[in-house]
Scaffold this motif. Structure first.
Motif, PDB file in Angstrom:
ATOM      1  N   ASP A  88       0.817  -1.206   0.000  1.00  0.00           N
ATOM      2  CA  ASP A  88       0.000   0.000   0.000  1.00  0.00           C
ATOM      3  C   ASP A  88       0.855   1.262   0.000  1.00  0.00           C
ATOM      4  N   PHE A  89       1.985   1.242   0.706  1.00  0.00           N
ATOM      5  CA  PHE A  89       2.883   2.392   0.670  1.00  0.00           C
ATOM      6  C   PHE A  89       3.675   2.431  -0.634  1.00  0.00           C
ATOM      7  N   TYR A  94      -2.792   3.308   0.045  1.00  0.00           N
ATOM      8  CA  TYR A  94      -3.161   3.139   1.453  1.00  0.00           C
ATOM      9  C   TYR A  94      -4.637   3.420   1.689  1.00  0.00           C
ATOM     10  N   THR A  99      -4.919  -0.196   5.892  1.00  0.00           N
ATOM     11  CA  THR A  99      -3.542   0.162   6.244  1.00  0.00           C
ATOM     12  C   THR A  99      -3.480   0.444   7.739  1.00  0.00           C
ATOM     13  N   TYR A 448      -1.921  11.063   3.632  1.00  0.00           N
ATOM     14  CA  TYR A 448      -2.383   9.778   4.126  1.00  0.00           C
ATOM     15  C   TYR A 448      -3.808   9.909   4.654  1.00  0.00           C
TER      16      TYR A 448
END
Length: 468
Positions: A88-89, A94, A99, A448
């Motif tokens: 995901d990163f 994410y 996450t 994020y």
């Protein structure tokens, strides 16, 4: 009230050694007085509380590896190849629920903020402790609190601005725009820089460059002003730090491997050892480097990063490790060379995580000068960094903005998210990441997602755009 009292006990225990714990047990708090009040009626125990707050940073996974690890993967500097656990990163996909590591980034930073808030509150209007000590400790806590917020807003954007330990207030605070938090940080740091001393203090085995001094406050101020667009003040404070030649100097090319040693002349602020005062290695070193018995390396610097180094760049030799494991050649970050205490002893190196260092001040000033139409001054600062790396001066035909971003990429690769933060701040993220990850990149991934767990406990937390 019980939560607050328990926190202070935890702070004190974290700051005191084992022999001092017995002294804490011997304290008989009056029936009408909380243990927190007892702690802040003594200079010694107040210093222990501050040491405990520093320890909350030192022992936090967010600070001692994840700011670097996750942001470096997001920016395409390093890949985890052990499994698909960090896809995901590495693909910027994410998710606020899936996450789960987002929760750690969020909660651990706020836990540190809470501890620095508690120190600031305990010292406020405190006549039981010498005024000079109150001022110094308060200033240190304010600088560290601002440092925490710097990373929060660069990862998540708008976040709650919490400057109290009262959970009745903090549990429902809404998000505050990053621009407002930058303004608050600047105000805090302007005051804090005058509260802390020029020299490094000693406190409960936290000493030398592992504790905030005035130059650390100014270095963070220079960064905050650069990020918020006040280039005149960014240049001013960077210049003031650079001018402190009695404390700081760039190590020469031949000593690049020593930049991250404890108390190196380039260090403005380091974290104390995360395990014990005798610990000579870092969590980053133990995470990124293969051990002497490894057959594979779990982390690899990307070809995208490696191709950015110019031929003859001494940083490529000093800060990148080549590994040949099971017939495969890979490359790892080598700024920290110790992966355990045995290597620290055998290499006779004591390394500490770096929070602020001098090279950044030159690049802050270069950019501030460029934004203020002082191209000549910007070139001079860029050339200081390039010459130190054994490179020629920046070409007279070079795009100075691109040259600054390039030097940041090489100088601060895999270092506390600098690359990730810089490409976003300079408006380059969509172009760079879109080319690097055309199948998965979306502009909203520059921030994020707010962790779902945090939103579940606070109904006033909104989600960043693009996430469910």
């Amino acid at each position: 009230m019980k939560l607050k009292s328990t926190l202070y006990i935890g702070l004190l225990l974290a700051g005191l050694g084992l022999s001092s714990c017995e002294k804490l047990i011997e304290i008989d708090a009056p029936t009408n007085e909380l243990p927190s009040d007892v702690i802040f009626k003594s200079e010694g125990t107040a210093k222990s509380a501050l040491a405990g707050a520093y320890t909350a940073v030192t022992t936090s996974s967010a600070f001692n590896v994840n700011f670097t690890q996750f942001n470096a993967m997001a920016a395409g500097e390093i890949d985890f190849v052990g499994s698909t656990v960090f896809q995901d990163f590495m693909q910027n996909t994410y998710d606020p629920v899936v996450t789960t590591r987002m929760s750690g980034l969020w909660s651990e930073v706020y836990a540190a903020i809470y501890r620095f808030n508690s120190v600031i509150e305990g010292l406020k209007d405190n006549a039981a402790i010498p005024a000079a000590s109150v001022q110094q400790m308060t200033g240190e806590a304010r600088v560290m609190r601002a440092y925490c917020y710097f990373h929060l807003i660069n990862m998540f954007g708008a976040v709650p601005l919490i400057n109290t330990t009262d959970v009745n207030i903090t549990s429902t605070l809404p998000r505050v725009p990053a621009t407002e938090i930058y303004t608050w940080m600047a105000s805090e740091l302007e005051e804090a820089k005058d509260q802390v001393g020029e020299t490094y203090q000693s406190n409960n085995n936290v000493n030398s460059r592992s504790q905030v001094n005035r130059s650390a406050a100014k270095a963070l101020l220079a960064r905050v002003y650069l990020y918020s667009g006040n280039y005149a003040l960014a240049e001013q404070y960077a210049t003031e730090v650079i001018a402190k030649t009695d404390l700081y100097s760039l190590l020469p090319k031949e000593q690049l491997a020593n930049v991250f040693l404890k108390d190196a002349k380039e260090a403005i602020l380091q974290m104390g050892p995360a395990v014990a005062t005798t610990n000579g290695y870092t969590v980053e070193g133990s995470t990124f480097l293969p051990t002497t018995t490894s057959t594979v390396a779990n982390y690899e610097l990307t070809s995208y990063l490696l191709s950015a180094f110019e031929a003859g760049d001494a940083r490529r030799t000093a800060w990148v490790k080549e590994s040949n494991l099971s017939g495969k050649q890979t490359f790892q970050p080598y700024k920290f060379r110790n992966f355990n205490q045995a290597t620290a002893v055998s290499l006779t190196r004591t390394e500490l995580p770096m929070l602020l260092r001098l090279a950044e001040q030159y690049l802050i000033r270069a950019e501030a000068r460029f934004r203020s139409n002082n191209t000549t001054g910007a070139r001079e600062d860029l050339n200081v960094i390039r010459r130190r790396a054994g490179l020629n001066d920046v070409a007279t035909t070079a795009n100075i903005e691109e040259a600054i971003l390039k030097e940041r990429q090489i100088e601060f690769f895999c270092e506390l998210g600098d690359r990730w933060y810089s490409i976003k701040r300079m408006g380059k993220a969509d172009t760079i990441m879109g080319a690097l990850r055309p199948n998965t990149w979306h502009s909203y991934a520059q921030l994020y997602p707010i962790p779902q767990g945090a939103r579940d406990t606070n109904p006033f937390l909104t989600q960043n755009d693009g996430y469910r």
